[in-house]
Design a protein around this motif. Structure first.
Motif, PDB file in Angstrom:
ATOM      1  N   GLY A  93      36.899  34.967  41.803  1.00 38.57           N
ATOM      2  CA  GLY A  93      36.739  35.030  43.251  1.00 38.57           C
ATOM      3  C   GLY A  93      36.182  33.731  43.782  1.00 38.57           C
ATOM      4  O   GLY A  93      35.538  32.962  43.066  1.00 38.57           O
ATOM      5  N   ARG A 154      31.413  45.065  41.131  1.00 32.05           N
ATOM      6  CA  ARG A 154      32.512  44.570  41.968  1.00 32.05           C
ATOM      7  C   ARG A 154      33.829  44.844  41.245  1.00 32.05           C
ATOM      8  O   ARG A 154      34.304  44.026  40.461  1.00 32.05           O
ATOM      9  CB  ARG A 154      32.345  43.085  42.236  1.00 32.05           C
ATOM     10  N   PRO A 155      34.419  46.018  41.465  1.00 32.17           N
ATOM     11  CA  PRO A 155      35.700  46.316  40.808  1.00 32.17           C
ATOM     12  C   PRO A 155      36.783  45.324  41.249  1.00 32.17           C
ATOM     13  O   PRO A 155      36.743  44.786  42.367  1.00 32.17           O
ATOM     14  CB  PRO A 155      36.030  47.722  41.299  1.00 32.17           C
ATOM     15  N   VAL A 156      37.741  45.096  40.396  1.00 32.88           N
ATOM     16  CA  VAL A 156      38.819  44.154  40.695  1.00 32.88           C
ATOM     17  C   VAL A 156      39.726  44.743  41.757  1.00 32.88           C
ATOM     18  O   VAL A 156      40.156  45.889  41.658  1.00 32.88           O
ATOM     19  CB  VAL A 156      39.628  43.852  39.415  1.00 32.88           C
ATOM     20  N   GLU A 157      39.995  43.954  42.794  1.00 39.26           N
ATOM     21  CA  GLU A 157      40.928  44.412  43.817  1.00 39.26           C
ATOM     22  C   GLU A 157      42.322  43.921  43.441  1.00 39.26           C
ATOM     23  O   GLU A 157      42.471  42.849  42.872  1.00 39.26           O
ATOM     24  CB  GLU A 157      40.481  43.953  45.218  1.00 39.26           C
ATOM     25  N   PRO A 158      43.367  44.701  43.714  1.00 39.90           N
ATOM     26  CA  PRO A 158      44.680  44.425  43.144  1.00 39.90           C
ATOM     27  C   PRO A 158      45.528  43.379  43.871  1.00 39.90           C
ATOM     28  O   PRO A 158      46.614  43.077  43.407  1.00 39.90           O
ATOM     29  CB  PRO A 158      45.363  45.792  43.211  1.00 39.90           C
ATOM     30  N   TYR A 159      45.069  42.805  44.979  1.00 38.79           N
ATOM     31  CA  TYR A 159      45.893  41.857  45.714  1.00 38.79           C
ATOM     32  C   TYR A 159      45.621  40.413  45.308  1.00 38.79           C
ATOM     33  O   TYR A 159      46.544  39.615  45.192  1.00 38.79           O
ATOM     34  CB  TYR A 159      45.704  42.039  47.221  1.00 38.79           C
ATOM     35  N   HIS A 160      44.368  40.056  45.087  1.00 38.56           N
ATOM     36  CA  HIS A 160      44.024  38.692  44.677  1.00 38.56           C
ATOM     37  C   HIS A 160      43.326  38.649  43.321  1.00 38.56           C
ATOM     38  O   HIS A 160      43.013  37.583  42.823  1.00 38.56           O
ATOM     39  CB  HIS A 160      43.110  38.040  45.716  1.00 38.56           C
ATOM     40  N   TYR A 162      40.279  39.541  42.738  1.00 37.98           N
ATOM     41  CA  TYR A 162      38.870  39.188  42.869  1.00 37.98           C
ATOM     42  C   TYR A 162      38.022  40.320  42.294  1.00 37.98           C
ATOM     43  O   TYR A 162      38.308  41.487  42.527  1.00 37.98           O
ATOM     44  CB  TYR A 162      38.484  38.985  44.328  1.00 37.98           C
ATOM     45  N   GLY A 163      36.968  39.956  41.590  1.00 41.02           N
ATOM     46  CA  GLY A 163      36.062  40.962  41.049  1.00 41.02           C
ATOM     47  C   GLY A 163      35.671  40.648  39.621  1.00 41.02           C
ATOM     48  O   GLY A 163      35.890  39.548  39.116  1.00 41.02           O
ATOM     49  N   ARG A 165      36.006  41.755  35.610  1.00 42.83           N
ATOM     50  CA  ARG A 165      36.882  42.467  34.688  1.00 42.83           C
ATOM     51  C   ARG A 165      36.552  42.059  33.262  1.00 42.83           C
ATOM     52  O   ARG A 165      35.879  41.059  33.026  1.00 42.83           O
ATOM     53  CB  ARG A 165      38.348  42.182  34.974  1.00 42.83           C
ATOM     54  N   LYS A 174      49.345  43.915  43.043  1.00 47.10           N
ATOM     55  CA  LYS A 174      50.213  44.561  44.022  1.00 47.10           C
ATOM     56  C   LYS A 174      50.861  43.485  44.880  1.00 47.10           C
ATOM     57  O   LYS A 174      50.306  42.413  45.094  1.00 47.10           O
ATOM     58  CB  LYS A 174      49.403  45.489  44.927  1.00 47.10           C
TER      59      LYS A 174
END
Length: 181
Positions: A93, A154-160, A162-163, A165, A174
């Motif tokens: 991020g 901070r879970p990983v968001e699927p568009y960028h 970020y987070g 893992r 996505k």
């Protein structure tokens, strides 16, 4: 019978194993771990450097299932006191970073304030770079749970992506919105 439960556990050099009154104690170079075996029908036999967990043939299916479980837990204890366990996390991020301050892990992961995670007893944090975290210890369960708690901040968001893992985790991205015609 459990195929995993039948496997013998070989003790490495420098590891001592003790079983008394349903309590398994394993001592090694990295520390000491103890675990209570709740099922009284599961026996533990020590022959030199080989440990075998036994279960009677006529035992109920839940006892047979615990046979494999306890064998795996004892094997993890032996590996933990001799080698230890690690779990690696990656931070992704803009402006996201991590730092170790004493026994605390300080995370700047997009919130208005830094997140501090205090290391439980037996766990050590290291940060090889600002975006990598290594959780290490001798107890596999505690290492995994501590890493999961950090990941949950901070879970990983699927568009960028970020987070936070795991290093070996694959993030399925996505597709973003498509422009209208």
């Amino acid at each position: 019978m459990s195929r995993i439960g039948k496997k013998p556990i070989t003790l490495p050099a420098g590891v001592t194993f003790n079983f008394e009154n349903g309590v398994v104690t394993v001592k090694g170079a990295k520390g000491t771990l103890t675990r209570h075996i709740e099922e009284e029908k599961i026996g533990v036999e020590v022959n030199g450097t080989v440990v075998t967990l036994t279960c009677p043939e006529d035992a109920k299916s839940d006892v047979q299932a615990k046979h494999g479980l306890y064998r795996a837990l004892v094997a993890n204890m032996v590996k933990g006191v001799s080698e230890g366990f690690t779990r690696n996390l990656i931070i992704n991020g803009v402006g996201y970073k991590a730092a170790v301050q004493g026994n605390k892990l300080v995370l700047n992961i997009g919130y208005s304030h830094p997140i501090e995670v205090v290391a439980p007893e037996g766990i050590t944090f290291t940060c090889p770079t600002q975006t990598e975290i290594t959780v290490a210890g001798i107890d596999k369960e505690l290492v995994g749970q501590t890493a999961a708690n950090i990941k949950a901040k901070r879970p990983v968001e699927p568009y960028h992506a970020y987070g936070v893992r795991y290093k070996e985790e694959t993030v399925i991205m996505k597709e973003g919105k498509k422009a209208g015609k």
